[in-house]
Enzyme design. Structure first.
Site, PDB file in Angstrom:
ATOM      1  N   VAL A 141       4.694  -1.314   3.175  1.00  0.00           N
ATOM      2  CA  VAL A 141       4.525   0.108   2.851  1.00  0.00           C
ATOM      3  C   VAL A 141       5.358   0.444   1.619  1.00  0.00           C
ATOM      4  O   VAL A 141       6.542   0.117   1.542  1.00  0.00           O
ATOM      5  CB  VAL A 141       4.947   0.985   4.052  1.00  0.00           C
ATOM      6  N   LYS A 142       4.676   1.054   0.651  1.00  0.00           N
ATOM      7  CA  LYS A 142       5.350   1.389  -0.608  1.00  0.00           C
ATOM      8  C   LYS A 142       5.802   2.848  -0.547  1.00  0.00           C
ATOM      9  O   LYS A 142       4.977   3.757  -0.395  1.00  0.00           O
ATOM     10  CB  LYS A 142       4.344   1.186  -1.746  1.00  0.00           C
ATOM     11  N   CYS A 143       7.108   3.050  -0.671  1.00  0.00           N
ATOM     12  CA  CYS A 143       7.682   4.401  -0.645  1.00  0.00           C
ATOM     13  C   CYS A 143       8.400   4.656  -1.962  1.00  0.00           C
ATOM     14  O   CYS A 143       9.032   3.752  -2.517  1.00  0.00           O
ATOM     15  CB  CYS A 143       8.714   4.526   0.478  1.00  0.00           C
ATOM     16  N   LEU A 201       0.869  -1.182   0.000  1.00  0.00           N
ATOM     17  CA  LEU A 201       0.000   0.000   0.000  1.00  0.00           C
ATOM     18  C   LEU A 201       0.902   1.227   0.000  1.00  0.00           C
ATOM     19  O   LEU A 201       1.832   1.316   0.806  1.00  0.00           O
ATOM     20  CB  LEU A 201      -0.905  -0.006   1.240  1.00  0.00           C
TER      21      LEU A 201
END
Ligand code: G3P
Length: 221
Positions: A82-84, A56
């Site tokens: 977590v997509k950064c 996400l």
């Protein structure tokens, strides 16, 4: 090689998940916008349906904002990654979230140098966008080849997650190179599944069986 679905479409996720084909999901703001509805509810539902990792994406561009969003997203479930973005702020967020045992998928990777830095920052996954490189007149698959070689040279733990996949040959090439994960739009997974000879073969088997059944009307298997 793990297969992830690159979508926020709940019916496609359910359909392929029921076939046992979905090892995880990747989403991004564009994919969320394509589906519409309340994005929080959609994300929570995906996390509930799929047992594997669900990426996400954060929306902030500063590290503090990414940390705040990343920690909130992780509360949706223990399978949230977590997509950064691959920016200085994104790599800093990656390092901090990783130190808090929140796994990170560093996205928007377009070079081996960027991939090395994502691995150094502790990313669980790094996502090279091969289709967009192809669109730009570069060889996306060559990036995967070079990343595999470099990551193997140093035993980097970061997994190569091939993204921006456009057709089934991208999948075959990724598997031959030894990519860890491919994330597929549902239509590409559908194309992998289909072969006209399978359809013709099945039709013929059933037609032959019908002939046999006429001769043995009371036999059941
Ligand atoms: O996971 C990233 C992917 O969704 C990007 O694909 O087709 O927009 O380049 P595309």
């Amino acid at each position: 090689m793990k297969i992830f679905l690159d979508t926020a479409n709940l019916s496609a996720i359910k359909m392929y998940n029921d076939m046992g084909l979905v090892d995880g999901i990747t989403t991004n703001p564009s994919l969320m916008a394509k589906e519409g509805g309340d994005p929080k509810k959609v994300m929570e539902e995906i996390v509930r349906i799929v047992k594997g990792d669900v990426s996400l994406e954060v929306l902030s561009v500063d590290t503090d904002g990414m940390l705040e969003e990343g920690r909130r997203l992780r509360k949706y479930g223990n399978n949230v990654v977590v997509k950064c973005p691959l920016t200085p702020e994104g790599l800093k967020a990656c390092k901090i979230l990783t130190s808090e045992n929140i796994p990170v998928n560093v996205t928007l990777c377009f070079s081996v140098n960027q991939a090395i830095l994502a691995a150094k920052a502790g990313a669980k996954y790094v996502s090279p966008f091969i289709g967009r490189l192809d669109d730009n007149g570069q060889d996306g698959m060559n990036l995967i080849r070079e990343m595999r070689e470099v990551f193997d040279n140093y035993n980097f733990g970061t997994q190569i997650l091939v993204a921006s996949v456009r057709h089934p040959m991208h999948v075959v090439e990724s598997a031959k190179i030894g990519a860890d994960v491919v994330t597929l739009p549902p239509d590409v997974l559908g194309k992998m599944l289909k072969h006209p000879l399978t359809d013709v073969g099945l039709k013929n088997f059933l037609a032959d069986w019908e002939k046999l059944k006429k001769e043995n009307p009371n036999t059941k298997i």
